[in-house]
Design a protein around this motif. Structure first.
Motif, PDB file in Angstrom:
ATOM      1  N   THR A 394       0.844  -1.183   0.000  1.00 19.95           N
ATOM      2  CA  THR A 394       0.000   0.000   0.000  1.00 19.95           C
ATOM      3  C   THR A 394       0.886   1.242   0.000  1.00 19.95           C
ATOM      4  OG1 THR A 394      -0.098   0.162   2.404  1.00 19.95           O
ATOM      5  CG2 THR A 394      -1.725  -1.263   1.338  1.00 19.95           C
ATOM      6  N   PHE A 395       0.282   2.390  -0.269  1.00 22.83           N
ATOM      7  CA  PHE A 395       1.037   3.635  -0.205  1.00 22.83           C
ATOM      8  C   PHE A 395       1.545   3.884   1.214  1.00 22.83           C
ATOM      9  CE2 PHE A 395      -1.803   5.063  -3.903  1.00 22.83           C
ATOM     10  CZ  PHE A 395      -0.857   4.694  -4.844  1.00 22.83           C
ATOM     11  N   ALA A 396       0.735   3.529   2.214  1.00 24.22           N
ATOM     12  CA  ALA A 396       1.170   3.697   3.599  1.00 24.22           C
ATOM     13  C   ALA A 396       2.376   2.817   3.899  1.00 24.22           C
ATOM     14  CB  ALA A 396       0.020   3.377   4.551  1.00 24.22           C
ATOM     15  N   GLU A 397       2.352   1.587   3.422  1.00 22.65           N
ATOM     16  CA  GLU A 397       3.478   0.684   3.662  1.00 22.65           C
ATOM     17  C   GLU A 397       4.742   1.137   2.949  1.00 22.65           C
ATOM     18  OE1 GLU A 397       0.570  -3.224   4.196  1.00 22.65           O
ATOM     19  OE2 GLU A 397       1.685  -2.919   2.342  1.00 22.65           O
ATOM     20  N   LEU A 398       4.580   1.825   1.823  1.00 22.98           N
ATOM     21  CA  LEU A 398       5.738   2.376   1.125  1.00 22.98           C
ATOM     22  C   LEU A 398       6.278   3.617   1.827  1.00 22.98           C
ATOM     23  CD1 LEU A 398       4.615   2.042  -2.605  1.00 22.98           C
ATOM     24  CD2 LEU A 398       6.300   0.639  -1.394  1.00 22.98           C
ATOM     25  N   GLY A 399       5.490   4.168   2.736  1.00 26.96           N
ATOM     26  CA  GLY A 399       5.932   5.354   3.457  1.00 26.96           C
ATOM     27  C   GLY A 399       5.786   6.634   2.669  1.00 26.96           C
ATOM     28  N   ALA A 400       4.821   6.691   1.764  1.00 22.92           N
ATOM     29  CA  ALA A 400       4.564   7.947   1.057  1.00 22.92           C
ATOM     30  C   ALA A 400       4.361   9.052   2.083  1.00 22.92           C
ATOM     31  CB  ALA A 400       3.327   7.812   0.169  1.00 22.92           C
ATOM     32  N   PRO A 401       4.931  10.234   1.870  1.00 24.30           N
ATOM     33  CA  PRO A 401       4.950  11.262   2.927  1.00 24.30           C
ATOM     34  C   PRO A 401       3.579  11.796   3.311  1.00 24.30           C
ATOM     35  CG  PRO A 401       5.729  12.168   0.845  1.00 24.30           C
ATOM     36  CD  PRO A 401       5.615  10.689   0.650  1.00 24.30           C
ATOM     37  N   TRP A 402       2.575  11.546   2.478  1.00 24.86           N
ATOM     38  CA  TRP A 402       1.238  12.024   2.800  1.00 24.86           C
ATOM     39  C   TRP A 402       0.387  10.958   3.482  1.00 24.86           C
ATOM     40  CZ3 TRP A 402      -0.885   8.700  -0.754  1.00 24.86           C
ATOM     41  CH2 TRP A 402      -0.184   8.485  -1.946  1.00 24.86           C
ATOM     42  N   THR A 403       1.033   9.856   3.884  1.00 24.56           N
ATOM     43  CA  THR A 403       0.324   8.805   4.613  1.00 24.56           C
ATOM     44  C   THR A 403       0.668   8.891   6.090  1.00 24.56           C
ATOM     45  OG1 THR A 403       2.104   7.169   4.339  1.00 24.56           O
ATOM     46  CG2 THR A 403       0.449   7.311   2.588  1.00 24.56           C
ATOM     47  N   ALA A 404      -0.088   8.179   6.906  1.00 31.47           N
ATOM     48  CA  ALA A 404       0.202   8.133   8.338  1.00 31.47           C
ATOM     49  C   ALA A 404       1.477   7.333   8.568  1.00 31.47           C
ATOM     50  CB  ALA A 404      -0.969   7.494   9.084  1.00 31.47           C
ATOM     51  N   SER A 405       2.346   7.843   9.418  1.00 30.58           N
ATOM     52  CA  SER A 405       3.613   7.159   9.675  1.00 30.58           C
ATOM     53  C   SER A 405       3.381   5.901  10.489  1.00 30.58           C
ATOM     54  CB  SER A 405       4.577   8.088  10.415  1.00 30.58           C
ATOM     55  OG  SER A 405       4.009   8.506  11.649  1.00 30.58           O
ATOM     56  N   ALA A 406       4.245   4.909  10.254  1.00 33.58           N
ATOM     57  CA  ALA A 406       4.154   3.639  10.976  1.00 33.58           C
ATOM     58  C   ALA A 406       5.537   3.260  11.463  1.00 33.58           C
ATOM     59  CB  ALA A 406       3.590   2.555  10.061  1.00 33.58           C
ATOM     60  N   GLY A 407       5.600   2.359  12.433  1.00 32.25           N
ATOM     61  CA  GLY A 407       6.880   1.880  12.937  1.00 32.25           C
ATOM     62  C   GLY A 407       7.280   2.569  14.231  1.00 32.25           C
ATOM     63  N   THR A 408       8.436   2.154  14.741  1.00 28.26           N
ATOM     64  CA  THR A 408       8.976   2.684  15.997  1.00 28.26           C
ATOM     65  C   THR A 408      10.071   3.687  15.687  1.00 28.26           C
ATOM     66  OG1 THR A 408       8.502   0.599  17.140  1.00 28.26           O
ATOM     67  CG2 THR A 408      10.101   2.086  18.169  1.00 28.26           C
ATOM     68  N   SER A 409       9.927   4.896  16.180  1.00 29.39           N
ATOM     69  CA  SER A 409      10.868   5.959  15.860  1.00 29.39           C
ATOM     70  C   SER A 409      12.074   5.920  16.791  1.00 29.39           C
ATOM     71  CB  SER A 409      10.177   7.316  15.962  1.00 29.39           C
ATOM     72  OG  SER A 409      11.065   8.367  15.674  1.00 29.39           O
ATOM     73  N   LEU A 410      13.263   6.139  16.225  1.00 31.99           N
ATOM     74  CA  LEU A 410      14.499   6.296  16.987  1.00 31.99           C
ATOM     75  C   LEU A 410      14.905   7.764  16.895  1.00 31.99           C
ATOM     76  CD1 LEU A 410      16.555   3.201  15.684  1.00 31.99           C
ATOM     77  CD2 LEU A 410      14.685   3.257  17.362  1.00 31.99           C
ATOM     78  N   SER A 411      15.265   8.371  18.018  1.00 30.30           N
ATOM     79  CA  SER A 411      15.590   9.791  18.043  1.00 30.30           C
ATOM     80  C   SER A 411      16.943  10.033  18.690  1.00 30.30           C
ATOM     81  CB  SER A 411      14.524  10.575  18.817  1.00 30.30           C
ATOM     82  OG  SER A 411      13.264  10.472  18.192  1.00 30.30           O
ATOM     83  N   VAL A 412      17.602  11.091  18.237  1.00 29.61           N
ATOM     84  CA  VAL A 412      18.855  11.561  18.813  1.00 29.61           C
ATOM     85  C   VAL A 412      18.648  13.006  19.237  1.00 29.61           C
ATOM     86  CG1 VAL A 412      21.258  12.154  18.348  1.00 29.61           C
ATOM     87  CG2 VAL A 412      20.315   9.991  17.495  1.00 29.61           C
ATOM     88  N   ASN A 413      18.753  13.253  20.532  1.00 30.84           N
ATOM     89  CA  ASN A 413      18.546  14.601  21.074  1.00 30.84           C
ATOM     90  C   ASN A 413      17.204  15.184  20.632  1.00 30.84           C
ATOM     91  OD1 ASN A 413      21.080  14.440  22.279  1.00 30.84           O
ATOM     92  ND2 ASN A 413      22.109  15.439  20.551  1.00 30.84           N
TER      93      ASN A 413
END
Length: 700
Positions: A394-413
Motif C-alpha cells: 500500500t502507499f502507507a506501507e511504502l511510506g509515502a509522505p502524505w500517509t500516516a507514519s508507521a513503525g517505531t521511531s528512533l531519536s537523537v537529542n
C-alpha cells in the motif's frame, strides 16, 4: 431464460430485439452510437429512451419514443426486450429491478450497484424474473482474456506469483463538476461510492479480478484498502486496494492458475490507481510468473508477453457486450454476468465501508492547467504506483509522505533519525523481516530506501541472507549452483520479533528466523544502539548473533558461496536511495570496482541524496532538491568480512558474511557481527573520517 434475438411475430416473421436506453447523456452517448451501429446492421431496434433531459433534436430516429423516466417508459407499453441502464450510480439498482420485473433483460453500466445489499437485491430480482443481467465491464469482452488463460495454463510464464492492476490517469476539476454525484461517497443519505477504483478505473479492478479467477463473492478472501484524495471531493482518487483471492480459486478453473493455488499460496491482486498523474497512460493488468510475465493494456486489447524466449506483443479483438447479451440463452453465455461481478462488488463494499479517504496535504500536490481544466498531480505518484504493484504494498506501507507514519521511531537529542519497521506487511516472496527505514541525517536527509522498483525485496538497513540451509531469507529469486542462475523458488521465509527491550539509545530484540513451514531455523539476538557524535553526525550500531535453532549445525551462505562470482552478499545490508555524484572509497581504494570484495576497516559513501529521486525530492514537489551527506560504514571487529558494494546497477552496501564459502552456526556457537555506521550531513574527506573514528575510540 429467454434468448431475445430469435423472437418471432404472430405471423412467424423474425422480430428484431426491442431496446430501451435509460440515460442518454455522458456514457449514454456511447451507447447511442453503438445502438446506431447495430441498428444499421439490422441487429436490433431502438424503441425508446428515458432521460429527464431529452436528447437534442435529430439525435434519435422518428420511431424512437422519448420519456422522462423508466417508469413512464414501461407504463407506456413499449415492452423492451433489453433495457440499457446508463444513469448515476445510485440509481442503478432500483432501475435494474424495475426493468427485470417488467420482463426485460438488463445491460447495467459499471459499477452495477453501490453496495453488497443492492447486489443481492438485483441478483434476487433477476432470478425471480428469469432474466439476464450483463454488466458493462467492456474489457471482459476482450479476446485477450482466453488467450491469457491458455498461456498461463501452458506454463509459458511458469507459476503465477501475483497480479497487479495499475492506472495512471488524470482528471480535471470539470470532471468532478459534471454531475451532482461525481466525487461523492453518498448523496442525501444514499450510497454513491464514486472513486478511482469503483468508477473511473473500475475496469482495472474488474479485469484484474477476472484474470485472478475471482468472480463470485466467495472467491474473495479479504480486501484491504488504502484510500486518499488530492481533489476537493468525498471520494478517493489515489488508492491501493489489495485483494487476497480465496485459496483454490484461480483462472482456468477452481484449482487455480494452471492447476495450482498460486506461488506461495493464495493469489494476491494489488490495484494501484490514481487520477492525479502528470500524464495519462494506458492502464494495465500484469500477471507475474516465475519465468516471465503478461501485461494486458485492456483499453487497447494489447498483450505484452515476456518469457524466456523474449518479449512480443499481440493485439486482440473484442466482443461487444450488448451483442453478447442479445445472443445469450443462459447466464453461462454472458461474458460479464452480474453473478460474475460478485468479487468486484466485494471490493466496492470494502471501499464503501472503509474510513473516508485521507486528504493529501497540498505540500505534496502540484496543479497544472487553469480554471476547470486544472488537474492535481500527486508528486512522485508514478513511481509509487509502480512500486505498490511490484511489491504488493500500500502507499502507507511504502511510506509515502502524505500517509500516516508507521513503525517505531528512533531519536537523537529529540530529532527523529530512523524508523524501525517490523516487516510484517512485506509480501511473502520478499522474505518479510524487521528493518530500519527511513534512516535520516540530523538535518532530515533520507539515506535509505525500501521496496525500490529494481529490487522490491531490498529493505532499508538490516540483516538478511539468501541461503540458510537452502532457505531464502533475502527475498526475490534464489541463486543456485545447479541452475547456475537466479530462479524463483518457493523457499522464502521470514524473520519475526519475539521480544523487545527498548530504551533511549538502545534496543535489544530476540528474533526467530522461520522456514517456509514456520519451523525455527535460527535464533537471533539483535541490538541497535544510536547516539549523537557532534552537531552534524550520529552513529548507529547494529550487533547481531545468529545461532542454530534446529539442534544441528546450520550453513549460512550466499550466491557467492553457491558459485556466483563476486556475488557474496548477505548479512548486514544497507540499501541506499539514488545518490547523485556518488563517491565510494576505503582507506586504500576508490570506486565501486576497486572496493567491492575487499576487506577494509571502513568504507565511505558520499554524494547528493534525494536529487531528482522519488524518495524525497519528487514527493515533496522539488525535483531539483538535493542534500549532501556521507555514510561511513565501520567493519565488524569479529571477522574481516569483505565489503559488498553496488552503485552502477543499484546503490547498496553490505558486509559479506559468506563471500565465497558458507559460515556455520551451531547450538551454543553463534555467528557474531557488529557494524557501526556514521551518518553525516555534508561531504567528508578521508582526514575527516579518520578524525571521527579517533573521536569514537574505534580502530582506524
Amino acid at each position: 431464460m429467454t434468448q431475445t434475438s430469435t423472437d418471432t411475430t404472430t405471423e412467424g416473421i423474425a422480430r428484431l430485439p426491442r431496446i430501451a436506453l435509460v440515460g442518454v447523456h455522458g456514457f449514454g452517448e456511447r451507447h447511442l452510437a453503438n445502438l446506431g451501429r447495430l441498428s444499421a446492421n439490422g441487429a436490433l431496434e431502438l424503441v425508446a429512451v428515458a432521460d429527464p433531459q431529452p436528447p437534442s433534436d435529430g439525435t434519435l430516429g422518428p420511431k424512437v419514443s422519448v420519456f422522462a423516466s423508466l417508469d413512464e417508459l414501461l407504463a407506456a407499453g413499449t415492452a423492451p426486450d433489453v433495457v440499457i441502464i446508463s444513469t448515476p450510480i445510485q440509481t442503478h439498482a432500483p432501475l435494474a429491478i424495475a426493468a427485470l420485473n417488467a420482463g426485460a433483460n438488463v445491460y447495467l453500466e459499471k459499477p452495477p450497484v453501490a453496495s453488497m445489499a443492492q447486489f443481492e437485491e438485483v441478483m434476487a430480482a433477476a432470478a425471480s424474473a428469469g432474466r439476464l443481467v450483463q454488466v458493462g465491464f467492456q474489457s471482459l469482452g476482450s479476446e485477450a482474456l482466453p488467450a491469457i488463460e491458455a498461456l498461463v495454463a501452458s506454463g509459458g510464464i511458469g507459476e503465477v506469483r501475483g497480479i497487479s492492476a495499475t492506472g495512471l490517469w488524470l482528471r480535471s476539476k470539470a470532471y468532478f463538476k459534471r454531475s451532482r454525484w461525481a466525487g461523492k461517497r453518498s448523496l442525501n443519505g444514499t450510497d454513491v461510492v464514486d472513486g478511482v477504483a469503483t468508477n473511473a478505473l473500475a475496469h482495472a479492478v474488474a479485469t484484474g479480478l477476472r484474470l485472478a479467477g475471482a468472480r463470485t463473492v466467495a472467491d474473495v478472501e479479504s480486501v484491504e484498502t488504502d484510500l486518499y484524495r488530492a481533489n476537493d471531493t468525498e471520494s478517493d482518487d489515489t488508492s491501493v486496494v489489495r485483494v487476497r483471492i480465496t485459496e483454490g480459486t484461480g483462472f482456468g478453473g477452481s484449482t487455480g492458475f494452471g492447476g495450482s493455488t498460486g506461488f506461495g499460496g493464495s493469489t494476491v491482486l494489488t490495484c494501484a490507481l490514481t487520477l492525479c498523474a502528470p500524464v495519462q497512460s494506458a492502464p494495465s493488468v500484469t500477471i507475474y510468473g516465475t519465468l516471465g510475465q503478461l501485461t494486458l493494456f485492456y483499453t487497447e486489447d494489447r498483450l505484452e508477453i515476456t518469457s524466456p524466449q523474449g518479449t512480443r506483443t499481440e493485439t486482440f479483438g473484442r466482443i461487444d457486450l450488448l451483442e453478447n447479451l442479445l445472443a445469450a440463452c443462459t447466464e453461462e453465455d454472458l461474458l460479464s454476468p452480474l453473478s460474475g461481478s460478485g468479487a468486484y462488488v466485494s471490493v466496492l463494499e470494502a471501499i464503501r465501508t472503509a474510513d473516508s479517504p485521507r486528504q493529501i496535504h497540498p505540500e505534496f500536490i502540484s496543479w497544472e492547467g487553469e480554471g476547470d481544466n486544472a488537474h492535481p498531480v500527486v508528486n512522485g505518484v508514478e513511481s509509487l504506483v509502480r512500486r505498490a504493484a511490484l511489491g504488493q504494498a500500500t502507499f502507507a506501507e511504502l511510506g509515502a509522505p502524505w500517509t500516516a507514519s508507521a513503525g517505531t521511531s528512533l531519536s537523537v537529542n529529540g530529532i527523529p533519525v530512523a524508523t524501525l519497521q517490523d516487516g510484517t506487511h512485506i509480501r511473502p516472496s520478499s522474505s518479510p523481516r524487521p528493518y530500519l527505514h527511513p534512516v535520516r541525517t540530523l538535518s532530515g536527509t533520507v539515506v535509505t530506501d525500501h521496496v525500490p522498483e529494481d529490487h522490491v525485496w531490498h529493505l532499508g538497513a538490516g540483516v538478511a541472507l539468501q541461503d540458510v540451509d537452502g532457505i531464502n531469507f533475502w527475498g526475490g529469486r534464489t541463486y543456485t549452483r545447479d541452475a547456475g542462475a537466479y530462479i524463483w523458488r518457493e523457499d522464502h521465509s521470514s524473520i519475526v520479533t519475539e521480544s523487545v527491550d527498548h530504551s533511549d539509545g538502545l534496543r535489544r530484540e530476540q528474533l526467530s528466523w522461520l522456514g517456509p513451514d514456520r519451523t525455527p531455523i535460527l535464533r537471533e539476538q539483535r541490538e541497535w544502539r544510536w547516539a549523537a557524535v557532534g552537531n552534524s553526525t550520529w552513529k548507529l550500531t547494529l550487533d547481531f548473533q545468529l545461532e542454530s535453532a534446529t539442534g544441528q549445525p546450520v550453513l549460512l551462505g550466499s550466491p557467492g558461496s553457491n558459485g556466483r562470482p563476486q556475488g557474496g552478499y548477505g548479512g548486514f545490508f544497507w540499501r541506499l536511495p539514488k545518490v547523485g555524484d556518488a563517491t565510494i572509497w576505503t582507506p586504500d581504494a576508490r570506486g565501486e570496482d576497486a572496493v567491492h570484495g575487499t576487506a577494509a576497516p571502513w568504507l565511505a559513501w558520499s554524494g547528493t541524496f534525494d536529487a531528482g529521486t522519488a524518495s524525497a525530492a519528487q514527493l515533496t514537489g522539488d525535483p531539483g532538491l538535493g542534500h549532501p551527506a556521507t555514510l561511513v560504514f565501520l567493519a565488524s571487529p569479529q571477522a574481516p568480512d569483505p565489503w559488498f558494494v553496488r552503485h552502477s546497477g543499484y546503490p547498496g552496501v553490505g558486509l559479506s558474511l559468506a563471500w565465497d564459502t558458507p559460515v556455520t552456526t551451531e547450538p551454543g556457537r553463534p555467528v557474531h557481527r557488529t557494524v557501526t555506521v556514521l551518518i553525516t550531513d555534508g561531504f567528508l574527506a578521508t582526514q575527516d573520517i579518520e578524525q571521527l573514528i579517533t573521536t569514537l575510540g574505534e580502530p582506524a
